[in-house]
Scaffold this motif. Structure first.
Motif, PDB file in Angstrom:
ATOM      1  N   UNK A  75       0.973  -1.237   0.057  1.00  0.00           N
ATOM      2  CA  UNK A  75      -0.013   0.010  -0.093  1.00  0.00           C
ATOM      3  C   UNK A  75       0.922   1.358   0.016  1.00  0.00           C
ATOM      4  N   UNK A  76       2.064   1.087   0.655  1.00  0.00           N
ATOM      5  CA  UNK A  76       2.887   2.459   0.817  1.00  0.00           C
ATOM      6  C   UNK A  76       3.545   2.664  -0.811  1.00  0.00           C
ATOM      7  N   UNK A  77       3.860   1.443  -1.304  1.00  0.00           N
ATOM      8  CA  UNK A  77       4.578   1.645  -2.722  1.00  0.00           C
ATOM      9  C   UNK A  77       3.374   2.151  -3.550  1.00  0.00           C
ATOM     10  N   UNK A 111       5.426  12.715   4.658  1.00  0.00           N
ATOM     11  CA  UNK A 111       4.088  12.668   5.364  1.00  0.00           C
ATOM     12  C   UNK A 111       3.598  11.070   5.268  1.00  0.00           C
ATOM     13  N   UNK A 112       3.649  10.392   4.218  1.00  0.00           N
ATOM     14  CA  UNK A 112       3.295   9.116   3.913  1.00  0.00           C
ATOM     15  C   UNK A 112       4.151   8.220   4.663  1.00  0.00           C
ATOM     16  N   UNK A 120       1.291   1.504  10.565  1.00  0.00           N
ATOM     17  CA  UNK A 120       1.669   0.177  10.171  1.00  0.00           C
ATOM     18  C   UNK A 120       1.159  -0.216   8.542  1.00  0.00           C
ATOM     19  N   UNK A 121       0.265   0.398   8.325  1.00  0.00           N
ATOM     20  CA  UNK A 121      -0.597   0.189   7.275  1.00  0.00           C
ATOM     21  C   UNK A 121      -1.210   1.519   6.572  1.00  0.00           C
ATOM     22  N   UNK A 122      -1.566   1.439   5.369  1.00  0.00           N
ATOM     23  CA  UNK A 122      -2.610   2.454   4.775  1.00  0.00           C
ATOM     24  C   UNK A 122      -3.833   2.022   4.710  1.00  0.00           C
ATOM     25  N   UNK A 123      -4.784   2.614   5.147  1.00  0.00           N
ATOM     26  CA  UNK A 123      -6.216   1.878   4.951  1.00  0.00           C
ATOM     27  C   UNK A 123      -6.871   2.696   3.739  1.00  0.00           C
ATOM     28  N   UNK A 124      -8.206   2.260   3.390  1.00  0.00           N
ATOM     29  CA  UNK A 124      -8.694   2.597   2.155  1.00  0.00           C
ATOM     30  C   UNK A 124      -8.787   4.009   1.935  1.00  0.00           C
ATOM     31  N   UNK A 125      -8.967   4.774   3.358  1.00  0.00           N
ATOM     32  CA  UNK A 125      -9.265   6.338   3.190  1.00  0.00           C
ATOM     33  C   UNK A 125      -7.985   7.273   3.082  1.00  0.00           C
ATOM     34  N   UNK A 126      -6.747   6.385   2.801  1.00  0.00           N
ATOM     35  CA  UNK A 126      -5.732   7.264   2.847  1.00  0.00           C
ATOM     36  C   UNK A 126      -5.076   7.864   1.709  1.00  0.00           C
TER      37      UNK A 126
END
Length: 126
Positions: A75-77, A111-112, A120-126
């Motif tokens: 998700x970060x990528x 910021x990301x 720890x991870x990205x949710x659908x809302x980020x």
């Protein structure tokens, strides 16, 4: 958990962006005398290397060095690709394959990375 570095590599294999997010403090005093007394210590630390390439941009590689326990790297990528698309490619002064020198890209990437490390991870809302 930590994300250590982010790299962006162009088609030719040239480094066009590097950001070191986590720089460990050096605990070694740097004084030298002759003869040098060296003590080598083995550290069994592992780093995860994740590569990302999106279909829209052929040849550009996004590389993230992170702690193996860090979740949400895929998700970060995707988020880094989004930031690259929004702030580098849409910048009229940026040329493809050239080093990325955009303050908005830097700010949004930082910021990301902060969000990724805290959550720890990205949710659908980020």
């Amino acid at each position: 958990m930590a994300i250590f570095s982010v790299y962006v590599v162009n088609k030719a294999g040239g480094l066009i962006y590097q950001y070191d997010n986590y720089v460990p403090r050096s605990e070694v005093e740097k004084t030298f005398s002759y003869p040098l007394d060296l003590v080598l210590k083995h550290h069994d630390e592992k780093v995860i290397v994740s590569f990302g390439q999106r279909d829209g941009i052929k040849g550009i590689k996004f590389i993230v060095l992170a702690d193996p326990r860090q979740s949400g790297i895929d998700a970060l990528l995707k988020k880094i690709y989004e930031i690259y698309s929004d702030f580098a490619l849409k910048n009229p002064f940026y040329s493809l394959e050239m080093p990325i020198r955009c303050e908005l890209f830097d700010q949004n990437l930082k910021s990301a990375l902060e969000v990724a490390e805290k959550a720890g991870n990205f949710g659908a809302g980020s």
